[in-house]
Design a protein around this motif. Structure first.
Motif, PDB file in Angstrom:
ATOM      1  N   GLY A   1      20.237   9.335   2.093  1.00  0.00           N
ATOM      2  CA  GLY A   1      21.550   8.852   1.702  1.00  0.00           C
ATOM      3  C   GLY A   1      22.253   9.830   0.791  1.00  0.00           C
ATOM      4  N   HIS A   2      23.138   9.303  -0.065  1.00  0.00           N
ATOM      5  CA  HIS A   2      23.908  10.160  -0.963  1.00  0.00           C
ATOM      6  C   HIS A   2      23.053  10.711  -2.082  1.00  0.00           C
ATOM      7  CE1 HIS A   2      26.807  11.269  -4.130  1.00  0.00           C
ATOM      8  NE2 HIS A   2      27.583  11.595  -3.107  1.00  0.00           N
ATOM      9  N   ASP A   3      22.238   9.864  -2.701  1.00  0.00           N
ATOM     10  CA  ASP A   3      21.381  10.308  -3.801  1.00  0.00           C
ATOM     11  C   ASP A   3      20.002   9.679  -3.717  1.00  0.00           C
ATOM     12  OD1 ASP A   3      22.012   7.700  -4.379  1.00  0.00           O
ATOM     13  OD2 ASP A   3      22.749   8.087  -6.412  1.00  0.00           O
ATOM     14  N   PHE A   4      19.579   9.320  -2.516  1.00  0.00           N
ATOM     15  CA  PHE A   4      18.274   8.697  -2.353  1.00  0.00           C
ATOM     16  C   PHE A   4      17.695   9.041  -0.982  1.00  0.00           C
ATOM     17  CE2 PHE A   4      21.130   5.791  -0.270  1.00  0.00           C
ATOM     18  CZ  PHE A   4      20.393   5.230   0.769  1.00  0.00           C
ATOM     19  N   VAL A   5      16.375   8.887  -0.887  1.00  0.00           N
ATOM     20  CA  VAL A   5      15.649   8.990   0.375  1.00  0.00           C
ATOM     21  C   VAL A   5      14.846   7.716   0.526  1.00  0.00           C
ATOM     22  CG1 VAL A   5      14.084  10.363   1.783  1.00  0.00           C
ATOM     23  CG2 VAL A   5      15.456  11.473   0.010  1.00  0.00           C
ATOM     24  N   ILE A   6      14.838   7.144   1.698  1.00  0.00           N
ATOM     25  CA  ILE A   6      14.079   5.927   1.949  1.00  0.00           C
ATOM     26  C   ILE A   6      13.057   6.191   3.047  1.00  0.00           C
ATOM     27  CG2 ILE A   6      15.782   5.034   3.614  1.00  0.00           C
ATOM     28  CD1 ILE A   6      15.068   2.210   2.538  1.00  0.00           C
ATOM     29  N   ALA A   7      11.900   5.569   2.912  1.00  0.00           N
ATOM     30  CA  ALA A   7      10.837   5.723   3.905  1.00  0.00           C
ATOM     31  C   ALA A   7      10.309   4.346   4.289  1.00  0.00           C
ATOM     32  CB  ALA A   7       9.705   6.583   3.358  1.00  0.00           C
ATOM     33  N   MET A   8      10.093   4.148   5.581  1.00  0.00           N
ATOM     34  CA  MET A   8       9.421   2.954   6.079  1.00  0.00           C
ATOM     35  C   MET A   8       8.052   3.367   6.581  1.00  0.00           C
ATOM     36  SD  MET A   8      10.585   0.142   8.964  1.00  0.00           S
ATOM     37  CE  MET A   8      10.127   1.131  10.372  1.00  0.00           C
ATOM     38  N   VAL A   9       7.023   2.718   6.071  1.00  0.00           N
ATOM     39  CA  VAL A   9       5.643   3.076   6.368  1.00  0.00           C
ATOM     40  C   VAL A   9       4.975   1.877   7.022  1.00  0.00           C
ATOM     41  CG1 VAL A   9       3.447   3.871   5.423  1.00  0.00           C
ATOM     42  CG2 VAL A   9       5.610   4.605   4.367  1.00  0.00           C
ATOM     43  N   GLN A  10       4.395   2.095   8.186  1.00  0.00           N
ATOM     44  CA  GLN A  10       3.759   0.990   8.900  1.00  0.00           C
ATOM     45  C   GLN A  10       2.489   1.486   9.569  1.00  0.00           C
ATOM     46  OE1 GLN A  10       6.401  -1.019  11.624  1.00  0.00           O
ATOM     47  NE2 GLN A  10       5.324  -2.950  11.384  1.00  0.00           N
ATOM     48  N   THR A  11       1.432   0.711   9.447  1.00  0.00           N
ATOM     49  CA  THR A  11       0.126   1.061  10.002  1.00  0.00           C
ATOM     50  C   THR A  11      -0.157   0.196  11.215  1.00  0.00           C
ATOM     51  OG1 THR A  11      -0.733   1.778   7.868  1.00  0.00           O
ATOM     52  CG2 THR A  11      -2.344   1.197   9.549  1.00  0.00           C
ATOM     53  N   TYR A  12      -0.680   0.806  12.253  1.00  0.00           N
ATOM     54  CA  TYR A  12      -1.015   0.111  13.498  1.00  0.00           C
ATOM     55  C   TYR A  12      -2.520   0.211  13.733  1.00  0.00           C
ATOM     56  CZ  TYR A  12       3.985   0.240  14.454  1.00  0.00           C
ATOM     57  OH  TYR A  12       5.344   0.089  14.372  1.00  0.00           O
ATOM     58  N   GLU A  13      -3.138  -0.931  13.949  1.00  0.00           N
ATOM     59  CA  GLU A  13      -4.577  -0.960  14.229  1.00  0.00           C
ATOM     60  C   GLU A  13      -4.788  -1.157  15.720  1.00  0.00           C
ATOM     61  OE1 GLU A  13      -8.618  -3.487  13.007  1.00  0.00           O
ATOM     62  OE2 GLU A  13      -6.678  -3.936  12.092  1.00  0.00           O
ATOM     63  N   PHE A  14      -5.651  -0.348  16.291  1.00  0.00           N
ATOM     64  CA  PHE A  14      -5.948  -0.477  17.708  1.00  0.00           C
ATOM     65  C   PHE A  14      -6.884  -1.649  17.934  1.00  0.00           C
ATOM     66  CE2 PHE A  14      -4.883   4.037  17.249  1.00  0.00           C
ATOM     67  CZ  PHE A  14      -3.863   4.110  18.178  1.00  0.00           C
ATOM     68  N   LEU A  15      -6.640  -2.344  19.045  1.00  0.00           N
ATOM     69  CA  LEU A  15      -7.405  -3.549  19.344  1.00  0.00           C
ATOM     70  C   LEU A  15      -8.496  -3.228  20.356  1.00  0.00           C
ATOM     71  CD1 LEU A  15      -4.508  -6.146  19.585  1.00  0.00           C
ATOM     72  CD2 LEU A  15      -5.911  -5.539  17.615  1.00  0.00           C
ATOM     73  N   GLY A  16      -9.702  -3.112  19.886  1.00  0.00           N
ATOM     74  CA  GLY A  16     -10.873  -3.001  20.739  1.00  0.00           C
ATOM     75  C   GLY A  16     -10.810  -1.884  21.748  1.00  0.00           C
ATOM     76  N   SER A  17     -11.323  -2.177  22.945  1.00  0.00           N
ATOM     77  CA  SER A  17     -11.498  -1.159  23.972  1.00  0.00           C
ATOM     78  C   SER A  17     -10.202  -0.819  24.684  1.00  0.00           C
ATOM     79  CB  SER A  17     -12.524  -1.631  25.010  1.00  0.00           C
ATOM     80  OG  SER A  17     -12.080  -2.844  25.601  1.00  0.00           O
ATOM     81  N   ASP A  18      -9.092  -1.487  24.352  1.00  0.00           N
ATOM     82  CA  ASP A  18      -7.834  -1.168  25.011  1.00  0.00           C
ATOM     83  C   ASP A  18      -7.315   0.189  24.602  1.00  0.00           C
ATOM     84  OD1 ASP A  18      -7.745  -3.497  26.388  1.00  0.00           O
ATOM     85  OD2 ASP A  18      -6.556  -4.574  24.896  1.00  0.00           O
ATOM     86  N   PHE A  19      -7.849   0.731  23.512  1.00  0.00           N
ATOM     87  CA  PHE A  19      -7.388   2.043  23.039  1.00  0.00           C
ATOM     88  C   PHE A  19      -8.117   3.130  23.794  1.00  0.00           C
ATOM     89  CE2 PHE A  19      -8.037   5.445  19.701  1.00  0.00           C
ATOM     90  CZ  PHE A  19      -6.838   6.075  19.995  1.00  0.00           C
ATOM     91  N   GLY A  20      -7.387   3.868  24.629  1.00  0.00           N
ATOM     92  CA  GLY A  20      -7.984   4.928  25.426  1.00  0.00           C
ATOM     93  C   GLY A  20      -7.903   6.268  24.749  1.00  0.00           C
ATOM     94  N   GLU A  21      -8.655   7.214  25.264  1.00  0.00           N
ATOM     95  CA  GLU A  21      -8.693   8.547  24.664  1.00  0.00           C
ATOM     96  C   GLU A  21      -7.363   9.279  24.801  1.00  0.00           C
ATOM     97  OE1 GLU A  21     -13.425   9.507  25.392  1.00  0.00           O
ATOM     98  OE2 GLU A  21     -11.868  10.647  26.427  1.00  0.00           O
TER      99      GLU A  21
END
Length: 489
Positions: free
Chosen positions: A434-454
């Motif tokens: 922005g004009h005098d600021f920086v904003i960050a959105m941080v989000q973590t994603y967890e993989f669910l079991g064997s659906d996560f492929g290489e």
């Protein structure tokens, strides 16, 4: 990741859970308006206030977007606002272009005729400069003949891709220009319109028009893909500052930006009056040569001789250790040429292929290196070079001018835990300025079991066009986003 000037912004976590009342699996994209404001855009039609704006990172207000409209592009830099998106309630919900001249109180759809073009046509983008709007329509003649062949005999007609440019001052859109190729991006500025298309021979063309009607075309040497890009494009820099000023006091995200040392790609980049913020991915050991293979600096000693790779640069030298002199020197140009090398032969035996060097005067065999020996030496050197390289590592960058950078790890910036080899998750960081600021959105994603492929990537992302976003599917479980604000002078 070895980055100099390791310092950076002071981030403070802020609670915006009451502002963004979203399900955790609903996507939200941050965007720098460029004039000191920051947008947060949700493409979900189920979100009532799906476009919000702030001028300090803490207090947010909703923009008046038509109910049920799902925007994927929002431009509110000038007096004429422009949004692109879809209304899912329509029978054929293709991309719509809406504009407003009263700051969102009323919206008008700009209709673009897609019928005359061969094959498939769709709206690629629309950009505004002043009160003029240019819509870029992409067409592709490719159509598989599924009714004629369903097996290996299937034949495809040659494909032709075209970019069709329409111009409107608020009235009906008029077709004004056509170029062969593929549309990749564009913006409006005080001097008119700037677009980039990729031509049929893979050249990138910068198109410019002061009025949206007369266009000039210039070949530019840039990389405009979302990953591994080396430079972004813009007008010439002034006063040593590499920001692109779209309009007075409004800076655009498309700018000349040579990647800082140690950075191989930027999955997120934001520009505002305060400066430039980025999420940087590491450069691979081979990135300095643009990804082309280069000979490693290795030496293989055998029977009084030493085979020296990359001596001279890009070449190979056979060195006589007893005489302390070169027997053969093949430079890079010679190695890349076709044909046999004088004094060198390739001999096959039961163990495989061997490279044999002969005496330049008598022709007698001097020394032979087996293919196995050569491959092992190169593999060892390359493995050592990549041993410290983690392609999933990323850092947060800040620069006031696009040249001098300060860097922080996510742990330093946001207090995130150190990653471990057993982690079954990845973190996405978006930044906006922005004009005098920086904003960050941080989000973590967890993989669910064997659906996560290489083959699924682990990393960070920033927008719909980012390749990482395509993998944020039901195979991941996202945490609620965390918000951080840093004040800058």
């Amino acid at each position: 990741m070895d980055i100099s000037q390791e310092s950076g912004l002071v981030w403070t976590e802020v609670d915006l859970s009451g502002v963004f009342d979203l399900d955790v699996d609903e996507s939200l994209e941050l965007e720098s308006v460029g004039d000191g404001r920051v947008l947060a855009v949700s493409a979900s039609p189920d979100v009532v206030n799906n476009v919000l704006v702030t001028d300090n990172g803490v207090d947010w207000a909703a923009l008046p977007i038509p109910n049920g409209f799902s925007p994927w592009s929002v431009d509110i830099t000038g007096e004429r606002w422009l949004i692109l998106g879809r209304d899912p309630t329509k029978e054929a919900p293709g991309t719509q272009i809406l504009f407003s001249d009263d700051r969102g109180s009323n919206w008008t759809e700009l209709a673009v005729e897609l019928g005359p073009f061969d094959g498939t046509a769709w709206i690629g983008n629309a950009i505004v400069a002043g009160r003029l709007i240019v819509a870029a329509v992409q067409s592709d003649t490719w159509q598989p003949q599924l009714d004629e062949a369903l097996d290996d005999d299937m034949a495809y007609e040659p494909s032709e891709k075209h970019v069709h440019l329409f111009l409107s001052d608020g009235g009906p859109a008029e077709l004004v220009a056509e170029f062969q190729g593929w549309y990749t991006g564009g913006h409006g500025a005080s001097d008119g319109f700037h677009l980039i298309i990729s031509g049929p021979a893979a050249e990138d063309y910068l198109l410019h028009s002061p009025d949206g009607r007369q266009w000039s075309s210039t070949i530019v040497d840039v990389h405009v893909t979302d990953s591994a890009r080396n430079e972004l494009w813009t007008a010439d820099p002034t006063d040593g500052r590499f920001k692109l000023e779209r309009f007075e006091g409004v800076f655009g995200s498309d700018q000349v930006l040579t990647l800082p040392d140690g950075i191989g790609w930027m999955p997120d980049l934001a520009v505002g009056p305060a400066g430039v913020a980025a999420v940087g991915g590491p450069a691979s050991p081979n990135d300095e040569l643009g990804g082309d293979f280069t000979l490693p600096d290795i030496s293989i000693e055998k029977n009084g001789y030493e085979l020296r790779y990359n001596q001279p640069e890009g070449g190979i030298t056979l060195w006589d250790l007893n005489e302390d002199s070169a027997v053969y020197v093949f430079d890079a140009e010679t190695l890349q040429s076709e044909g046999e090398f004088q004094g060198v032969s390739e001999v096959e035996d039961a163990s495989g292929s061997n490279v044999v060097f002969h005496d330049p005067e008598t022709g007698a065999e001097l020394v032979a290196f087996s293919g196995e020996e050569l491959a092992a030496a190169v593999t060892e050197e390359v493995s050592a070079a990549y041993s410290e390289y983690d392609p999933d590592e990323f850092i947060i960058g800040w620069s006031t001018d696009g040249t001098d950078w300060e860097w922080q790890t996510p742990q330093e910036a946001f207090g995130l835990p150190e990653s471990t080899p057993d982690d079954n998750s990845f973190t996405q960081v978006q930044v906006a300025v922005g004009h005098d600021f920086v904003i960050a959105m941080v989000q973590t994603y967890e993989f669910l079991g064997s659906d996560f492929g290489e083959d699924a990537p682990i990393g960070v992302g920033d927008s719909q066009s980012d390749s990482t976003s395509a993998y944020l599917t039901t195979t991941t479980s996202p945490s609620p986003p965390r918000w951080f604000v840093a004040r800058v002078e």
